[in-house]
Enzyme design. Structure first.
Site, PDB file in Angstrom:
ATOM      1  N   TYR A  61       0.668  -1.343  -0.032  1.00 56.03           N
ATOM      2  CA  TYR A  61      -0.106  -0.151  -0.021  1.00 56.03           C
ATOM      3  C   TYR A  61       0.862   1.279  -0.116  1.00 56.03           C
ATOM      4  CZ  TYR A  61      -4.143  -2.938   0.890  1.00 56.03           C
ATOM      5  OH  TYR A  61      -5.230  -3.863   0.918  1.00 56.03           O
ATOM      6  N   PRO A 231     -16.262  -2.586   0.328  1.00 51.37           N
ATOM      7  CA  PRO A 231     -17.850  -2.764   0.812  1.00 51.37           C
ATOM      8  C   PRO A 231     -18.529  -1.681   0.530  1.00 51.37           C
ATOM      9  CG  PRO A 231     -16.134  -2.243   2.890  1.00 51.37           C
ATOM     10  CD  PRO A 231     -15.342  -2.353   1.555  1.00 51.37           C
ATOM     11  N   LEU A 232     -17.955  -0.548   0.269  1.00 54.95           N
ATOM     12  CA  LEU A 232     -18.868   0.716   0.120  1.00 54.95           C
ATOM     13  C   LEU A 232     -18.997   1.141  -1.458  1.00 54.95           C
ATOM     14  CD1 LEU A 232     -17.583   3.241   2.938  1.00 54.95           C
ATOM     15  CD2 LEU A 232     -19.932   2.183   2.858  1.00 54.95           C
ATOM     16  N   ALA A 233     -18.177   0.166  -2.223  1.00 52.46           N
ATOM     17  CA  ALA A 233     -18.379   0.179  -3.619  1.00 52.46           C
ATOM     18  C   ALA A 233     -18.052   1.633  -4.246  1.00 52.46           C
ATOM     19  CB  ALA A 233     -19.903  -0.120  -3.923  1.00 52.46           C
ATOM     20  N   GLY A 235     -18.388   4.321  -3.279  1.00 48.09           N
ATOM     21  CA  GLY A 235     -19.332   5.388  -2.830  1.00 48.09           C
ATOM     22  C   GLY A 235     -20.388   5.762  -3.769  1.00 48.09           C
ATOM     23  N   LYS A 236     -20.480   4.682  -4.595  1.00 44.15           N
ATOM     24  CA  LYS A 236     -21.861   4.702  -5.639  1.00 44.15           C
ATOM     25  C   LYS A 236     -23.079   4.745  -5.003  1.00 44.15           C
ATOM     26  CE  LYS A 236     -18.915   2.181  -9.065  1.00 44.15           C
ATOM     27  NZ  LYS A 236     -18.602   1.099  -9.781  1.00 44.15           N
TER      28      LYS A 236
END
Length: 325
Positions: A61, A231-233, A235-236
């Site tokens: 990272y 998990p939040l895609a 922000g879509k």
């Protein structure tokens, strides 16, 4: 009340994890700056304020700078290390000259990687080490030797994997003295293959599903903690511009907003709550350094408990864009 697989193995952790991939600036050779550390500190404090005590890293990272940045934070706050669970990954190697990017589960690389991880984080041990992506040249006995050395030296407490199938986990575990405790996978209200795979048994539509058959069931049966990256895609469903997105994504975002308003919560809590409502006790890894967005996830566990079967299916089918068979 159901207990998370990690808790069953004696690893005290939070229901959510903060992913530290954004820490340390860009994916370049520039040094870590003070503002990078301040950004990480704000993110960590936001996470701690909503009960997050587990932090996810990988040695790649921002080319190691994410861990280095976190290490500077730990050095400034020495009491913090024993209050949190630290997890990192190794096994991905960048391209070098005419050598392509590749995966490496050799004993030498695993041991060398962990030494680098510990040095950058400024800690004596990792709570959990994950192998990042499946290496086609993996030899379980060699991995077992590396894990044994890391365990006996106290450098790593537990081991897991990321992006592996049930067959790959079984193949690796045949040489390990202890079971793997984590499998981290891309799962979200947008990436629905993990649900579709089970729904499409004996259906032609199942041939288009890209998820290893029986993986969720294997992990549940063997107490392997399933963690979700992305998990939040991106922000879509929680405020990102959707001009270039298909109708099913736009419709799902509208439904998420509607539910959030009805329940007096945030879109992030609904999106994560949907994922956490699954009986596999999925543990989302929130990949943001934005304190406001981290705190917007505060209500996720409560929403998972309150979400009805009908609400869960409405979100699922809306995101699928087609009715169930």
């Amino acid at each position: 009340m159901k207990i998370m697989p990690l808790e069953q193995r004696g690893i005290s952790t939070s229901r959510l994890i903060l992913g530290c991939m954004p820490f340390g600036g860009g994916w370049n050779e520039e040094p870590v700056r003070e503002d990078h550390v301040l950004q990480a500190e704000r993110a960590v404090d936001a996470a701690l304020s909503i009960g997050i005590s587990m932090f996810d890293h990988a040695n790649i990272y921002t080319r190691g700078k994410a861990e280095e940045t976190f290490g500077k934070l730990l050095k400034a706050r020495p009491g913090l290390r024993e209050q949190i669970v630290l997890q990192s990954k190794c096994g991905i190697r960048f391209a070098e000259g005419d050598i392509p990017g590749r995966y490496d589960f050799s004993k030498e690389h695993i041991l060398e990687s962990v030494n680098g991880i510990l040095q950058r984080l400024g800690t004596d041990y990792l709570d959990i080490l994950l192998l990042h992506r499946p290496d086609p040249l993996m030899e379980p006995e060699e991995v077992a030797e590396a894990f044994g050395k890391l365990k006996s030296s106290g450098k790593v407490r537990y081991f897991g994997v990321s992006n592996m199938s049930a067959a790959q986990i079984r193949f690796l575990e045949k040489a390990l003295p202890e079971p793997l405790v984590v499998n981290q996978l891309e799962l979200s209200l947008e990436r629905l293959d993990f649900v579709d795979q089970g729904v499409h048994i004996n259906q032609k539509a199942g041939t288009a599903v890209n998820f290893a058959e029986g993986l969720l069931e294997y992990c549940q049966f063997n107490r392997v903690q399933i963690q979700s990256w992305g998990p939040l895609a991106q922000g879509k469903f929680s405020g990102r511009s959707l001009d270039d997105q298909p109708e099913n994504i736009k419709n799902t975002a509208a439904l998420v907003q509607q539910l959030a308003q009805e329940k007096g919560t945030t879109a992030e809590a609904i999106v994560l709550g949907w994922l956490m409502r699954h009986p596999a006790m999925i543990q989302p890894v929130i990949g943001t350094a934005n304190p406001e967005r981290i705190q917007a996830c505060r209500d996720a566990e409560a929403q998972s408990r309150q979400m009805t079967r009908e609400e869960w299916y409405k979100l699922y089918v809306t995101s699928r864009g087609v009715a169930l068979p």
